[in-house]
Design an enzyme around this catalytic site. Structure first.
Site, PDB file in Angstrom:
ATOM      1  N   GLN A   1       0.832  -1.218   0.000  1.00 49.93           N
ATOM      2  CA  GLN A   1       0.000   0.000   0.000  1.00 49.93           C
ATOM      3  C   GLN A   1       0.860   1.259   0.000  1.00 49.93           C
ATOM      4  O   GLN A   1       0.449   2.287  -0.536  1.00 49.93           O
ATOM      5  CB  GLN A   1      -0.923   0.017   1.237  1.00 49.93           C
ATOM      6  CG  GLN A   1      -2.052  -0.990   1.207  1.00 49.93           C
ATOM      7  CD  GLN A   1      -1.679  -2.269   1.925  1.00 49.93           C
ATOM      8  OE1 GLN A   1      -0.506  -2.658   1.960  1.00 49.93           O
ATOM      9  NE2 GLN A   1      -2.651  -2.946   2.483  1.00 49.93           N
TER      10      GLN A   1
ATOM     11  N   ASP B   1      -6.997   1.053  12.266  1.00 47.95           N
ATOM     12  CA  ASP B   1      -8.181   0.267  11.885  1.00 47.95           C
ATOM     13  C   ASP B   1      -9.116   0.037  13.066  1.00 47.95           C
ATOM     14  O   ASP B   1     -10.317  -0.162  12.881  1.00 47.95           O
ATOM     15  CB  ASP B   1      -7.749  -1.073  11.285  1.00 47.95           C
ATOM     16  CG  ASP B   1      -7.182  -0.851   9.897  1.00 47.95           C
ATOM     17  OD1 ASP B   1      -6.001  -0.472   9.788  1.00 47.95           O
ATOM     18  OD2 ASP B   1      -7.940  -0.985   8.913  1.00 47.95           O
TER      19      ASP B   1
HETATM   20  O1  MRU Z   1      -5.500  -3.706   4.586  1.00 47.65           O
HETATM   21  P1  MRU Z   1      -5.794  -2.253   4.383  1.00 47.65           P
HETATM   22  O2  MRU Z   1      -5.082  -1.654   3.216  1.00 47.65           O
HETATM   23  O3  MRU Z   1      -7.280  -1.970   4.359  1.00 47.65           O
HETATM   24  O4  MRU Z   1      -5.217  -1.588   5.679  1.00 47.65           O
HETATM   25  C1  MRU Z   1      -5.296  -0.207   5.820  1.00 47.65           C
HETATM   26  C2  MRU Z   1      -4.576   0.306   6.986  1.00 47.65           C
HETATM   27  O5  MRU Z   1      -4.071  -0.409   7.808  1.00 47.65           O
HETATM   28  C3  MRU Z   1      -4.594   1.781   7.155  1.00 47.65           C
HETATM   29  O6  MRU Z   1      -3.400   2.221   7.695  1.00 47.65           O
HETATM   30  C4  MRU Z   1      -5.749   2.131   8.093  1.00 47.65           C
HETATM   31  O7  MRU Z   1      -6.943   1.570   7.616  1.00 47.65           O
HETATM   32  C5  MRU Z   1      -5.918   3.567   8.232  1.00 47.65           C
HETATM   33  S1  MRU Z   1      -6.700   4.225   6.824  1.00 47.65           S
HETATM   34  C6  MRU Z   1      -7.032   5.843   7.010  1.00 47.65           C
END
Ligand code: MRU
Length: 341
Positions: A192, A233
């Site tokens: 990401q 999260d």
């Molecule tokens: O697996 P993902 O890409 O959904 O995980 C996202 C994250 O861990 C982000 O850092 C978190 O959701 C914060 S988003 C503003």
């Protein structure tokens, strides 16, 4: 700024985050099942973004549900969306919000129910952008001028309805005239950071440097990093934070090197029902995300794999939690309760 998700007459339109940055393609979800699929496969990802997607998915489901079986279909719509990803509490927050509205409309004509749910979903979207701007406004003051900000994963416009949480803080600091640049961890295994954070910041003209995850300690020790800002999260009552796998290691290294470690998240990410992070459910993702790179194997066939998508950072490593309602500091049991009121 890029449109992560939009409600349109055709359905819910999302930028496909599995294909960025190489391909900028939008997908249209015409059913709630397609929205659930998009969340599960990470076409859309990031805690606030999947909260918005879930709310839109519920509205889409009700729009196409039969008036005769609406109540039972509503249950199925909500449970299908809730079964997509377990860790980000915003998903359940978005669904619960739609459930409460639906319950308050009991006995009303179907057209009115549909209209109200669509309006609510669009409202959740607009509200999220406003919340992120408020998080940015609160957080900008914490970012040291003339230094580098380290971030992990993507907590930007792509992870929200727009502007971002951690990247919202960075954007607000830049808008306030601070001279900063960003180091983005690549964020194995889904990348990401490399694919999304770098792309998003480049689009905005904010200077960004990509580093691999195992370089974070080296740069935190160098004195170059002024602070770390990440998203979340799920945040437990005691301030423990679940975020993308690898966040915990960055937090420990930041603490060791006396670099402040900040978490930026909306109040909807708080789960005050959980006493500590030990109770946060951690999603396990498919093994191929670790054993393959873009479909090419990088490990022997049959390799045993662990792939937890998130880890928990204990509250003691967190200098502050930045929300739209203000900045919480330890002891978090007290400060988060006040903000959640
Ligand atoms: O697996 P993902 O890409 O959904 O995980 C996202 C994250 O861990 C982000 O850092 C978190 O959701 C914060 S988003 C503003």
């Amino acid at each position: 700024m890029v449109e992560t998700i939009q409600w349109t007459d055709e359905g819910v339109v999302m930028i496909d985050q599995t294909r960025l940055p190489l391909v900028k393609e939008f997908v249209t979800c015409r059913t709630y099942e397609q929205v659930a699929d998009a969340i599960r496969t990470m076409v859309i990802r990031g805690a606030p973004a999947i909260g918005v997607a879930a709310a839109m998915g519920v509205a889409l489901g009700v729009l196409h549900a039969s008036p005769q079986t609406l109540d039972s279909e509503f249950e199925t719509i909500c449970s299908t969306l809730a079964a997509t990803r377990p860790t980000a509490v915003n998903l359940f927050w978005g669904i619960d919000r739609m459930k409460r509205l639906y319950a308050s409309l009991r006995g009303r004509p179907i057209a009115e129910i549909r209209d109200a749910l669509v309006r609510e979903a669009r409202h959740v979207y607009l509200e999220d952008i406003a919340i992120n701007r408020a998080i940015g406004a609160h957080g900008a003051a914490l970012v040291p001028n003339g230094k580098t900000v380290l971030t992990h994963c993507n907590a930007g416009a792509l992870a929200t309805a727009g502007y971002g949480t951690a990247l919202g803080v960075i954007r607000a600091a830049v808008e306030a005239g601070k001279r900063i640049d960003v180091f983005a961890d690549e964020t194995r295994p889904f990348l990401q950071g490399a694919r999304l954070t770098v792309w998003e910041l480049q689009e905005d003209g904010i200077p960004v440097t990509l580093i691999t995850d195992n370089m974070a300690g080296h740069f935190l020790r160098s004195g170059r990093i002024g602070c770390v800002v990440v998203g979340a999260d799920r945040i437990a009552r005691n301030g423990d934070v679940a975020n993308k796998i690898g966040t915990y290691g960055v937090a420990v290294l930041a603490h060791e090197n006396e670099v402040p470690f900040y978490v930026a998240a909306p109040v909807s990410t708080l789960d005050l029902t959980l006493p500590s992070g030990d109770r946060i459910p951690i999603e396990q993702r498919p093994a191929r995300e670790v054993t393959e790179m873009f479909g090419t194997p990088v490990a022997p066939a049959g390799t045993s794999v662990e792939n937890p998508a998130f880890d928990v950072t204990p509250a003691r490593y967190i200098a502050a939690i930045i929300t739209e309602k203000g900045v919480a500091r330890a002891p978090y049991a007290d400060s988060l309760r006040v903000l959640a009121r």
